[in-house]
Design a protein around this motif. Structure first.
Motif, short mmCIF file in Angstrom:
data_model
loop_
_atom_site.label_atom_id
_atom_site.label_comp_id
_atom_site.label_asym_id
_atom_site.label_seq_id
_atom_site.Cartn_x
_atom_site.Cartn_y
_atom_site.Cartn_z
N GLN A 23 19.16 -4.33 9.15
CA GLN A 23 18.58 -2.86 9.52
C GLN A 23 17.42 -2.92 8.74
OE1 GLN A 23 21.41 0.37 9.70
NE2 GLN A 23 22.98 -0.78 9.50
N LYS A 24 17.28 -3.44 7.64
CA LYS A 24 15.86 -3.19 6.86
C LYS A 24 14.82 -4.06 7.40
CE LYS A 24 17.67 -4.69 2.61
NZ LYS A 24 17.55 -5.11 1.40
N ILE A 25 15.20 -5.04 8.20
CA ILE A 25 14.19 -6.00 9.10
C ILE A 25 13.95 -4.90 10.26
CG2 ILE A 25 14.01 -7.93 10.61
CD1 ILE A 25 15.98 -9.41 8.93
N ALA A 26 14.73 -4.29 10.84
CA ALA A 26 14.45 -3.30 11.91
C ALA A 26 13.52 -2.05 11.47
CB ALA A 26 15.82 -2.63 12.42
N LEU A 27 13.81 -1.72 10.19
CA LEU A 27 12.99 -0.60 9.58
C LEU A 27 11.52 -1.19 9.34
CD1 LEU A 27 13.05 2.16 8.37
CD2 LEU A 27 13.44 1.04 6.15
N LEU A 28 11.41 -2.52 8.95
CA LEU A 28 10.15 -2.93 8.58
C LEU A 28 9.17 -3.05 9.97
CD1 LEU A 28 8.58 -3.84 6.28
CD2 LEU A 28 9.34 -6.23 6.53
N GLY A 29 10.30 -3.42 10.95
CA GLY A 29 9.52 -3.37 12.42
C GLY A 29 9.06 -2.20 12.91
N ALA A 30 9.86 -1.09 12.52
CA ALA A 30 9.49 0.36 12.93
C ALA A 30 8.28 0.79 12.24
CB ALA A 30 10.54 1.39 12.54
N LEU A 31 8.15 0.41 11.05
CA LEU A 31 6.78 0.64 10.28
C LEU A 31 5.79 -0.08 10.79
CD1 LEU A 31 5.28 1.96 7.67
CD2 LEU A 31 6.18 -0.23 6.56
N SER A 32 5.85 -1.54 11.06
CA SER A 32 4.50 -2.21 11.91
C SER A 32 4.11 -1.34 13.20
CB SER A 32 5.19 -3.54 12.19
OG SER A 32 5.37 -4.29 11.20
N LEU A 33 5.31 -1.11 13.99
CA LEU A 33 4.91 -0.45 15.42
C LEU A 33 4.37 0.96 14.98
CD1 LEU A 33 7.94 -1.72 17.55
CD2 LEU A 33 5.28 -2.38 17.36
N TYR A 34 4.79 1.66 14.11
CA TYR A 34 4.20 2.96 13.70
C TYR A 34 2.91 3.00 13.26
CZ TYR A 34 3.38 7.06 10.75
OH TYR A 34 3.02 8.08 9.86
N LEU A 35 2.30 1.82 12.58
CA LEU A 35 1.25 1.85 12.34
C LEU A 35 0.27 1.41 13.17
CD1 LEU A 35 1.84 -0.18 8.75
CD2 LEU A 35 0.88 1.99 9.00
N ASP A 36 0.68 0.45 14.09
CA ASP A 36 0.07 0.17 15.28
C ASP A 36 -0.24 1.39 16.30
OD1 ASP A 36 0.11 -2.67 14.56
OD2 ASP A 36 1.90 -2.83 15.86
N PHE A 37 0.61 2.27 16.48
CA PHE A 37 0.34 3.54 17.36
C PHE A 37 -0.53 4.41 16.62
CE2 PHE A 37 1.55 7.44 18.81
CZ PHE A 37 1.84 7.19 20.25
N ILE A 38 -0.26 4.63 15.30
CA ILE A 38 -1.11 5.71 14.55
C ILE A 38 -2.66 5.11 14.65
CG2 ILE A 38 -1.92 6.58 12.29
CD1 ILE A 38 0.34 7.88 13.61
N ASN A 39 -2.86 3.89 14.31
CA ASN A 39 -4.29 3.30 14.42
C ASN A 39 -4.99 3.39 15.74
OD1 ASN A 39 -5.24 2.29 11.50
ND2 ASN A 39 -3.21 1.82 11.67
N LEU A 40 -3.98 3.08 16.90
CA LEU A 40 -4.45 3.15 18.26
C LEU A 40 -4.83 4.26 18.55
CD1 LEU A 40 -4.93 1.42 20.97
CD2 LEU A 40 -2.58 1.77 21.39
N PHE A 41 -4.07 5.30 18.25
CA PHE A 41 -4.25 6.67 18.33
C PHE A 41 -5.68 7.30 17.88
CE2 PHE A 41 -3.93 11.19 16.92
CZ PHE A 41 -3.79 11.81 18.02
N LEU A 42 -6.10 6.99 16.56
CA LEU A 42 -7.06 7.35 15.95
C LEU A 42 -8.35 6.85 16.43
CD1 LEU A 42 -5.51 7.38 12.42
CD2 LEU A 42 -6.26 9.32 13.64
N TYR A 43 -8.24 5.64 16.95
CA TYR A 43 -9.34 4.90 17.59
C TYR A 43 -9.62 5.43 18.83
CZ TYR A 43 -10.35 1.27 13.87
OH TYR A 43 -10.55 0.69 12.60
N LEU A 44 -8.75 5.62 19.80
CA LEU A 44 -8.87 6.37 20.87
C LEU A 44 -9.31 7.92 20.84
CD1 LEU A 44 -5.79 4.79 22.82
CD2 LEU A 44 -8.06 4.31 23.42
N LEU A 45 -8.88 8.41 19.75
CA LEU A 45 -9.47 9.89 19.53
C LEU A 45 -10.76 10.00 19.41
CD1 LEU A 45 -8.46 12.86 19.60
CD2 LEU A 45 -7.97 12.45 17.29
N ARG A 46 -11.33 8.91 18.49
CA ARG A 46 -12.75 8.72 18.32
C ARG A 46 -13.66 8.34 19.51
NH1 ARG A 46 -12.86 4.72 13.20
NH2 ARG A 46 -14.97 4.82 13.37
N ILE A 47 -13.11 7.87 20.29
CA ILE A 47 -13.53 7.50 21.76
C ILE A 47 -13.64 8.83 22.84
CG2 ILE A 47 -13.70 6.02 23.73
CD1 ILE A 47 -12.84 3.69 21.95
N PHE A 48 -12.22 9.19 22.92
CA PHE A 48 -12.20 10.24 24.16
C PHE A 48 -11.94 11.64 23.57
CE2 PHE A 48 -10.59 6.15 25.73
CZ PHE A 48 -11.42 6.06 26.77
N GLY A 49 -11.93 11.83 22.56
CA GLY A 49 -11.80 13.22 21.75
C GLY A 49 -12.77 14.22 21.94
#
Length: 238
Positions: free
Chosen positions: A209-235
């Motif tokens: 479960q700790k490995i799963a949590l670490l995976g969730a953190l990685s994907l969370y960071l991917d999503f947040i950064n993707l969102f911020l870069y897209l916002l700078r382009i299309f916002g």
């Protein structure tokens, strides 16, 4: 065993799934979704509170404390996941989500609510497609992941140079497009990596479960950064 050897071993046993695997994968996306929800509600709450916003804007010690706190929490969770209990790691993840929400509150002041919502759905769709590709593909994405990580380091350095020296709007836009490409690649890579890591777990115990949590953190960071870069382009700015 390195990542390539792990991939080859998993690929040979693609038909094998432990009984715990589906539950662990669900936990990855549930934790990630909850973290995104916490960040979103925190960001909106802070953006609608003039007192809190003023404190963050006028108190440089508080502002940089939040930034450093974010970096410290990610490093603490990532490096200390084996030593931390599942409860502690989860609470640190929640704390990180709250602090990140506070630092992201400014997007509601800079961009219209409509464009923030639109870009969020664009991000969600892009993320879902790339996560699906990473999960289902039989091609080893290790090289893609390494290339994306090296490119990310270059983008960070170039961004700092642009912020403090060149201050070019055009260059900033170019970096945003590059940032989108990097996190699109990292989403696919991380999805495959998480899948392979969880497939090797024999049960759904605390370590898994700790490995799963670490995976969730990685994907969370991917999503947040993707969102911020897209916002700078299309916002749409206010």
């Amino acid at each position: 065993m390195n990542e390539k050897e792990l991939y080859e071993m998993i690929n040979e046993q693609e038909g094998y799934r432990s009984l715990a695997f589906p539950a662990l994968m669900r936990k990855v996306y549930v934790w990630m979704a909850l973290a995104l929800a916490i960040t979103g509600f925190t960001a909106y709450g802070v953006s609608t509170s003039p007192a809190i916003l003023q404190s963050i804007v006028t108190n440089r010690l508080l502002f940089w404390g939040l930034i450093i706190g974010e970096l410290g929490l990610v490093m603490w969770i990532s490096a200390g996941i084996n030593r931390l209990s599942l409860t502690t790691a989860t609470l640190l993840f929640v704390l990180y989500s709250v602090i990140n929400g506070a630092t992201m509150s400014f997007i509601f002041l800079m961009y219209t609510m409509t464009s923030v919502a639109s870009v969020f759905f664009i991000t969600a769709g892009t993320f879902a497609v790339m996560a699906f590709i990473g999960y289902t593909t039989k091609k080893d994405l290790t090289s893609l992941g390494r290339l994306a990580l090296m490119a990310l380091i270059g983008i960070i350095i170039a961004t700092l140079v642009n912020v403090f020296l060149t201050k070019s709007g055009t260059f900033d836009l170019i970096l945003s497009y590059l940032g989108v490409a990097v996190f699109v690649g990292l989403t696919a890579y991380d999805s495959q990596k998480i899948k392979h890591m969880l497939m090797t777990q024999e049960d759904g115990g605390e370590q898994a479960q700790k490995i799963a949590l670490l995976g969730a953190l990685s994907l969370y960071l991917d999503f947040i950064n993707l969102f911020l870069y897209l916002l700078r382009i299309f916002g749409d700015r206010k």
